[in-house]
Motif scaffolding. Sequence first.
Motif, PDB file in Angstrom:
ATOM      1  N   LEU A 151       0.755  -1.228   0.154  1.00  0.00           N
ATOM      2  CA  LEU A 151      -0.198   0.174  -0.041  1.00  0.00           C
ATOM      3  C   LEU A 151       0.876   1.450   0.064  1.00  0.00           C
ATOM      4  CD1 LEU A 151      -3.001  -0.174   2.427  1.00  0.00           C
ATOM      5  CD2 LEU A 151      -3.004   0.650  -0.108  1.00  0.00           C
ATOM      6  N   HIS A 152       1.715   1.161   0.831  1.00  0.00           N
ATOM      7  CA  HIS A 152       2.606   2.230   1.143  1.00  0.00           C
ATOM      8  C   HIS A 152       4.004   2.472   0.064  1.00  0.00           C
ATOM      9  CE1 HIS A 152      -0.408   2.969   3.783  1.00  0.00           C
ATOM     10  NE2 HIS A 152       0.166   1.884   4.681  1.00  0.00           N
ATOM     11  N   GLY A 194     -10.383  12.000   5.964  1.00  0.00           N
ATOM     12  CA  GLY A 194      -9.375  12.258   5.275  1.00  0.00           C
ATOM     13  C   GLY A 194      -8.307  12.026   6.286  1.00  0.00           C
ATOM     14  N   ILE A 225      -7.292   8.841   8.157  1.00  0.00           N
ATOM     15  CA  ILE A 225      -6.503   7.950   7.378  1.00  0.00           C
ATOM     16  C   ILE A 225      -5.076   8.389   6.914  1.00  0.00           C
ATOM     17  CG2 ILE A 225      -8.374   6.413   6.403  1.00  0.00           C
ATOM     18  CD1 ILE A 225      -7.948   7.638   3.701  1.00  0.00           C
ATOM     19  N   ASN A 243      -2.528   8.657   8.069  1.00  0.00           N
ATOM     20  CA  ASN A 243      -1.015   7.921   7.958  1.00  0.00           C
ATOM     21  C   ASN A 243      -1.120   6.468   7.550  1.00  0.00           C
ATOM     22  OD1 ASN A 243       0.474   9.764   9.375  1.00  0.00           O
ATOM     23  ND2 ASN A 243      -0.040   9.067  11.596  1.00  0.00           N
ATOM     24  N   GLY A 244      -2.497   6.261   7.109  1.00  0.00           N
ATOM     25  CA  GLY A 244      -2.432   4.704   6.555  1.00  0.00           C
ATOM     26  C   GLY A 244      -2.281   3.701   6.989  1.00  0.00           C
ATOM     27  N   LYS A 245      -1.965   3.312   8.191  1.00  0.00           N
ATOM     28  CA  LYS A 245      -1.895   2.317   8.940  1.00  0.00           C
ATOM     29  C   LYS A 245      -3.264   1.460   9.323  1.00  0.00           C
ATOM     30  CE  LYS A 245       2.161   3.297  11.620  1.00  0.00           C
ATOM     31  NZ  LYS A 245       2.981   3.237  13.008  1.00  0.00           N
ATOM     32  N   ALA A 246      -2.967   0.149   9.469  1.00  0.00           N
ATOM     33  CA  ALA A 246      -4.269  -0.742   9.491  1.00  0.00           C
ATOM     34  C   ALA A 246      -5.140  -0.257  10.521  1.00  0.00           C
ATOM     35  CB  ALA A 246      -3.777  -1.882   9.919  1.00  0.00           C
ATOM     36  N   HIS A 247      -4.713   0.188  11.920  1.00  0.00           N
ATOM     37  CA  HIS A 247      -5.869   0.656  12.731  1.00  0.00           C
ATOM     38  C   HIS A 247      -6.278   2.074  12.220  1.00  0.00           C
ATOM     39  CE1 HIS A 247      -2.120   2.341  14.381  1.00  0.00           C
ATOM     40  NE2 HIS A 247      -2.757   3.533  14.416  1.00  0.00           N
ATOM     41  N   ASN A 248      -5.826   2.846  11.485  1.00  0.00           N
ATOM     42  CA  ASN A 248      -6.232   4.080  11.265  1.00  0.00           C
ATOM     43  C   ASN A 248      -7.478   3.699  10.082  1.00  0.00           C
ATOM     44  OD1 ASN A 248      -2.946   5.257  10.788  1.00  0.00           O
ATOM     45  ND2 ASN A 248      -4.561   6.096  12.164  1.00  0.00           N
ATOM     46  N   LEU A 249      -7.047   2.780   9.043  1.00  0.00           N
ATOM     47  CA  LEU A 249      -8.309   2.322   8.224  1.00  0.00           C
ATOM     48  C   LEU A 249      -9.444   2.122   8.944  1.00  0.00           C
ATOM     49  CD1 LEU A 249      -6.163   0.730   5.392  1.00  0.00           C
ATOM     50  CD2 LEU A 249      -6.690   3.113   5.691  1.00  0.00           C
ATOM     51  N   GLU A 250      -9.115   1.245   9.760  1.00  0.00           N
ATOM     52  CA  GLU A 250     -10.389   0.665  10.581  1.00  0.00           C
ATOM     53  C   GLU A 250     -11.272   1.610  11.392  1.00  0.00           C
ATOM     54  OE1 GLU A 250      -9.297  -3.147  12.548  1.00  0.00           O
ATOM     55  OE2 GLU A 250     -10.663  -2.528  14.164  1.00  0.00           O
ATOM     56  N   ALA A 251     -10.418   2.599  12.243  1.00  0.00           N
ATOM     57  CA  ALA A 251     -11.140   3.751  12.655  1.00  0.00           C
ATOM     58  C   ALA A 251     -11.971   4.299  11.516  1.00  0.00           C
ATOM     59  CB  ALA A 251     -10.156   4.534  13.467  1.00  0.00           C
ATOM     60  N   ALA A 252     -11.304   4.485  10.468  1.00  0.00           N
ATOM     61  CA  ALA A 252     -12.190   5.436   9.582  1.00  0.00           C
ATOM     62  C   ALA A 252     -13.217   4.850   9.082  1.00  0.00           C
ATOM     63  CB  ALA A 252     -11.127   5.673   8.176  1.00  0.00           C
TER      64      ALA A 252
END
Lengths: 132, 505
Positions: free
Chosen positions: B115-116, B166, B169, B171-180
Amino acid sequence: MNIILMLIISVLVSAGVYLTLSKDLLRIILGLAILGTAANLVVFYAGFLGSSVAAIIDSGLSALSSEAANPLPQALVLTAIVIGFALLCFALLLMVAMVKQSHNRDSRALNLTEPQATSAEDRNKPAVMEAE
Amino acid sequence: MSAIVISLLIPLILAVFNGFVKTRWLFSLNIAGSLLLMLSSLSLFATVIQQGQISVQFGGWAMPYGITFSADGLSALLIITIALIYLCVLLMMQGHPKWQFANKVGKSTTNESGLHESDSYDSDSQSRRGFILLQGLIASTIAITLTADLFNLYVWFELMLMSVLGLLIINGKAHNLEAAIKYFTLNMLGTLLMLSAVGFIYGLTGQLNFSALQTAAMQPEIQPQIFIFSGLFVLALLMKIGAFPLFIWLPASYHTLPLPLMALIGGLLTKITAYVLLRLSGQVFDLSFMLDALGWIAVFTMLSGVIGAAYHWDLRRILAFHIVSQVGFLLLGIALASQAGAAGTALFLIHNILVKTNLFLIAGAIWIAVKHYDLREIGGLYPANALLAMLFLINAMALVGVPPTTGFWGKFLVLQETFNQQHFIWAIAALFTGLLTLYSMSKIWLEAFWKKPPQQQPEIQAIPRAVITPIIMISFFVVAIGFYPDPVITVLQTAFAPFYGHTAR
């Protein structure tokens, strides 16, 4: 016409709610998209359908003729559609990114943001997510 | 040009400029923008004090057709508060490299997802994106406080939702995406409810403008329906506020944000939504049919918030749960629906934005010092940094509501009105919530500041000036308004005077 639109809205809402209650992330997002369509139709319906005369002021006149369609709900719906489309794209991409990282679409497995269970013996271990 | 338009244009223009200025100018540009915003909000405040409520019609359309923006004492004060905490949060970002948007978190995590790893995820465009989203957030909160049009309100709520998503997410880490995704699902549902409610209300009354709606909603022939539809609108707002059964998204997502953003978002968003409810319930819809229900929702929200906070050991989580409990207190004030209650609620709202942001910033300072948020892992901060300890004490006491801080006056005015209206159970629940808040705050105090440092704790770092200055700035206002609440209370009571004159509940 109104009855048909009403039936369409109710079918869309029930389909949207059914999908949103599912455990699969893709279904949840699609359900929200369908609910969004239903909400758009509600706004549209609010504009008293019936007239099909274009809302254009004829040359020489200074106001709309009384039988013209109400242009405001159309403007509102257009705004809502654009916003809804952007959010749907965002949500779908978000889901793709999540699936790529975790290979999982089940909403029950989304527990990364929750504190891990702590028992008496691992109280000394950090139960807190790593800092950003 | 009116100060209303300028306050709104500054963040919007900055958002555009953030797209193409040189990266090294980004930070200074945004600091300058927040100072300009502060100036324009002060001039707006001065105008409002002199002239009373002022409004702007966009596009020169006459009253019920065009979109109206209007400002009174409360909205001007709120915009000053927004500008202040925005400036503080920006300053705070200089405190640690990890807090700037330009950190290379994406590149350091090499997971198999790919992803990154692409070059498009470079730090320059990431910090651009971050600042654009930040300005979008500020613009939408300011517009929400100013707008006097129901559909326009919905559009700004959408902009707020997008900016927060926006930032979640970034920082684009897994827990960021999940929180989003957690944040997205419930807030989107609330947004859709809001849109349908706007549609129904428009269909029923043919109006979207607040003052036109107020007159239109009085018509006797639409009486039963307007209750249902305004109730639907309130339900949507309650979802976004984080009221009792629907608050789960809030503690599940806020704590994944990078810290200065967490302070801004956690301090601002729910309060802005509560402000909208306060405004609508007094000025637009007659909500008297659901005030009892709102009061009980408030009680359960307060209690579930503090009890959730009492369970947790993560500083950020404790503070996130306290947001829920204070939203409950705001709902209690809204449920009173009287001039005194509304003025007290508004004071509590401004107090809460300041104190909550500041407590999150202090959590950030604690993290700088000991590199951990878990209260069990840290300790000994009081001997190491007495200034930070004092600042925490001031803000914690303000959150609990100890005089002479802003928190005392807000709580005092609302509780006084609650007792006057003889809602004794609500008042007792609010007082009990205060007690449990004291418990949480003393937990942080005892664990982080007084306890001997645990053995595995790294050496306590000094806190840079960029971190401590914003905290001192906000604390100054918390104490200053606490000592001289009279001018603020007068402004707020004047702002609410036209609306509750006739309803002696």
